[in-house]
Design an enzyme around this catalytic site. Structure first.
Site, PDB file in Angstrom:
ATOM      1  N   SER A  75      -4.453  -8.825  91.218  1.00  0.00           N
ATOM      2  CA  SER A  75      -4.255  -9.467  89.744  1.00  0.00           C
ATOM      3  C   SER A  75      -5.518 -10.250  89.611  1.00  0.00           C
ATOM      4  CB  SER A  75      -3.163  -9.817  89.270  1.00  0.00           C
ATOM      5  OG  SER A  75      -3.170 -11.237  89.924  1.00  0.00           O
ATOM      6  N   ASP A  76      -5.985 -10.294  88.160  1.00  0.00           N
ATOM      7  CA  ASP A  76      -6.738 -11.687  88.115  1.00  0.00           C
ATOM      8  C   ASP A  76      -5.743 -12.976  87.972  1.00  0.00           C
ATOM      9  OD1 ASP A  76      -8.923 -13.307  87.227  1.00  0.00           O
ATOM     10  OD2 ASP A  76      -9.685 -11.886  85.713  1.00  0.00           O
TER      11      ASP A  76
END
Ligand SMILES: *[C@@H]1O[C@H](CO)[C@@H](O)[C@H](O)[C@H]1NC(C)=O
Ligand SMILES: *[C@@H]1O[C@H](CO)[C@@H](O)[C@H](O)[C@H]1NC(C)=O
Ligand SMILES: *[C@@H]1O[C@H](CO)[C@@H](O)[C@H](O)[C@H]1NC(C)=O
Ligand SMILES: *[C@@H]1O[C@H](CO)[C@@H](O)[C@H](O)[C@H]1NC(C)=O
Length: 727
Positions: free
Chosen positions: A298-299
């Site tokens: 994920s970011d």
């Protein structure tokens, strides 16, 4: 007289000089040991199945997973991976960055007196402007050498969350310099070249990784903050056609052709679903269709964002469950370490989903050698601080900037001659830029050569900032001084910044030449001088359209690529934009000129459809770009290119195609590019192999690739060639 110097102070000085050297040798200067698991000198550890280097990574990962409790497992779902002393596994930080050189932006990497800096290449937008795929890869190789060297002394991780391959769709993003520009083909080639350079562990290394790259931010991500619309809550409304035609192709190439070890999902939603919770986009496309061999991250911290900012789920456990089940393996941030155990206990997620995620993470670390003991005894183990900032690495940074710099206007003033030019006024707030040159996602560079320093090495310079900032908010004293300096010099070089409008400069008689130098990296000033004085003949081409100011009337948040004549929406990028440009994609001049001639290309291409295909009996506008009829459906285009001028240079040959007007197809799109070096008078043949279904196809309204039947026009510069595709 020199002999009169007293001996005692001299030897004291020598002792003082020696002292820090000795400290360094005995483990000072922040010398570090690398982090690794499976220390071979510990017999207990060496006996574990997950430490068995003869076994497959999958078998080793399965062994490791089988030894873990659920509470331990969730520690392997986050970037700050927890230590597990009972199995000899140290803490590991997954987040490092290497967008254009090893960077200090991710917490997994830092500089110290032992390695005070790393080679800082131009930002990708300038490197991409070289249109030289060999260069993309060469930079990746140097960056991964420096990364491994730093890893061996405990200063860097092995997992780098670079490159950024989002399409540069709108100049107002503010982050376009991180990307290779607006064209899906160029972005794909950049991704494949850079990722391969970073990851390739050499022939015979099998599935091993030198370092692990990551293509981000997946997908349709390029709004950070526009008029209060924040990336954390933005919902990108994207048609299936634009998604498959513009936003996805670079990611597909990165995974399928570049074999990247990771893809990072973004903050935004696409059509109402946060990308990190989108099962179709993650499990369906990346892992299913493209067969990612690696992990999905994920970011930082997208999972928290989809719960707390987007309120996409009712509870944090639901957010943890939905993202892991969608196919997320690693969370930058701590959200999954906090909420996953509860999500499993509440039955929202099964433990086998967690196992799948950590297995992908473990296998990646195994391919990197993290579970093989001390990295100094493994391949790349001999790399160390002396392999960082070598003179050849720094020369490549200068070479990359030279190859990317774009000459946009030249009324004959360039190249400058050191024989006739004796003085130069160097003016502008960026005339002596150092830090500004290297842009963002930066590291500490080996050293800087500012424009003033680069130019000053060739000619006497007078420096006046003229303004204090790029907007040039007035200070008449500074401006007067700059005007005076300009009046008394043989030539004036103005070095301005990115937010300066240049429409006036293009048409002004007073401006004899314009160079676009992007963010040219640590050696930018030297490269600028190389081009201005003609030591290097410019060959860069713009990887983005330069729109007039009127473009700012359209909302940045409107993701549509295609124009809409009914509302005056102009469309985006050279493939679709219908308005005027200040400069166009592919623009760039040289100190010489090149002539093209078509040597051979077919005028007719026949598609052999299988018996019973509907298009054999009824009139079709297009046929599917997959299936038996696509096999061996290819032809060659041969072009002769001659350097018709008096100086040698490199030249990029662009092959564009304009398909028949079906499926709202782009007006033209890039099929291929090749860069050749030619001496004055020299000619060469450039060959393109055109695969009809791959290269001539367009994406239809439903996201399917189709090959239009009828008249396709191939363009190379002003040359046009028509070929007819029929059943
Ligand atoms: C290591 O793995 C190989 C391949 O599976 C196997 O043949 C060997 O017995 C294993 N070694 C140990 C010590 O378990
Ligand atoms: C070997 O590693 C285990 C697990 O980390 C540890 O408990 C043990 O003390 C180590 N043995 C030696 C001799 O260092
Ligand atoms: C230009 O910048 C360099 C590096 O930051 C600095 O050493 C030098 O003093 C500056 N020169 C002028 C004239 O300001
Ligand atoms: C492409 O880049 C490589 C690496 O810097 C260089 O050796 C080569 O000459 C370049 N090609 C052209 C045509 O400029």
């Amino acid at each position: 007289m020199a002999a009169a110097a007293p001996p005692f102070p001299a030897s004291a000085a020598a002792a003082l000089l020696l002292l820090p050297l000795l400290l360094c040798l005995s483990g000072g200067c922040n010398a570090q040991t690398p982090v690794f698991a499976c220390d071979a000198s510990n017999a207990t550890l060496a006996a574990y199945g997950f430490c068995n280097r003869s076994a497959t990574a999958a078998a080793r990962a399965a062994d490791l997973v089988s030894r873990l409790t659920l509470a331990e497992k969730v520690g392997f779902l986050v970037d700050k991976q927890a230590a597990l002393p009972r199995l000899g596994i140290p803490a590991y930080e997954w987040w490092s960055e290497a967008l254009h050189g090893v960077s200090y932006v991710g917490p997994g990497t830092r500089f110290s007196p032992l390695v005070p800096g790393a080679t800082s290449f131009p930002q990708p937008i300038l490197t991409a402007a070289s249109f030289n795929a060999t260069l993309f890869r060469a930079i990746g190789e140097v960056v991964s050498n420096e990364a491994r060297a730093m890893h061996n002394v405990g200063l860097a991780g092995l997992t780098f969350w670079s490159p950024n391959i989002n399409i540069f769709r709108d100049p107002r993003w503010g982050r376009g310099q991180e990307t290779p520009g607006e064209d899906p083909l160029l972005t794909s080639k950049y991704a494949v070249g850079y990722v391969t350079g970073l990851q390739d562990a050499g022939s015979g290394a099998g599935d091993s990784l030198k370092v692990a790259a990551c293509c981000k931010h997946y997908t349709a991500y390029d709004v950070d903050n526009w008029k209060g619309v924040e990336r954390y809550t933005f919902n990108a409304v994207v048609s299936q056609q634009d998604l498959d035609d513009t936003f996805q192709p670079p990611f597909k190439s990165c995974v399928v052709d570049g074999n990247v070890a990771s893809v990072m999902c973004s903050y935004n939603q696409v059509n109402g679903t946060p990308t990190c919770a989108d099962k179709d986009l993650l499990s369906g496309v990346i892992r299913g269709d493209w067969k990612l061999n690696g992990y999905i991250s994920s970011d930082c911290d997208s999972v928290d964002v989809l719960y707390n900012n987007q309120h996409y789920t009712k509870t944090p456990e639901d957010a943890a469950a939905i993202s892991i089940k969608a196919g997320l393996d690693l969370n930058c941030g701590n959200f999954l370490a906090q909420h996953t155990v509860a999500a499993v206990q509440a039955g929202k997620l099964s433990e086998s989903d967690v196992d799948r995620a950590i297995t992908n993470n473990f296998i990646t670390l195994m391919r990197l050698g993290f579970f093989d003991g001390d990295p100094r005894e493994l391949p790349f183990g001999s790399l160390g601080p002396s392999d960082v900032c070598t003179s050849s690495n720094q020369e490549l940074a200068r070479e990359a900037a030279r190859q990317g710099i774009v000459l946009l206007k030249n009324n004959g003033a360039l190249p400058l001659s050191t024989k006739s030019i004796k003085s130069m006024a160097v003016i502008g707030p960026n005339a002596n830029a150092s830090f500004t040159m290297i842009g963002n996602y930066e590291g500490t560079p080996c050293k800087y050569t500012t424009p003033l320093q680069g130019l000053g090495a060739n000619v006497a310079t007078v420096y006046q900032p003229g303004c204090t900032n790029v907007g040039c908010s007035g200070n008449s004293l500074q401006l007067d001084a700059a005007t005076k300096a300009a009046a008394s010099a043989d030539v004036t070089v103005l070095i301005v910044g990115a937010d300066q409008s240049i429409s006036f400069a293009k048409s002004s008689d007073k401006i004899a030449a314009i160079l676009w130098v992007g963010y040219p990296g640590e050696a930018g000033g030297a490269a600028i001088a190389d081009v201005l004085f003609g030591y290097h003949n410019p060959s860069g081409r713009l990887p983005v359209s330069w729109y007039p100011e009127s473009f700012t009337k359209i909302p940045m948040t409107d993701m549509r690529m295609r124009p809409d004549p009914s509302t005056g929406y102009p469309g985006r990028t050279y493939r679709f934009y219908t308005g005027d440009t200040v400069y166009a994609f592919g623009d760039g001049l040289s100190y010489t000129n090149y002539a093209h001639r078509l040597v051979s290309a077919p005028t007719q291409v026949a598609v052999q459809l299988a018996e019973g295909h509907a298009c054999l009996t009824e009139q079709c506008l297009s046929v599917e770009a997959e299936g038996g009829h696509c096999e061996n459906l290819a032809f060659d285009v041969h072009l002769r290119v001659r350097n018709a001028g008096k100086v040698g240079g490199a030249h990029t040959v662009f092959l564009f195609s304009s398909p028949p007007a079906v499926h709202n197809a782009p007006a033209k799109h890039l099929l291929g590019f090749e860069k050749v070096s030619l001496e004055p008078g020299q000619a060469g043949v450039v060959a393109f192999k055109v695969d009809v279904c791959r290269d001539l196809s367009v994406v239809d309204e439903l996201g399917n690739r189709k090959v239009a039947l009828g008249s396709h026009t191939l363009h190379v510069g002003d040359l046009k060639h028509t070929l007819n595709l029929r059943v």
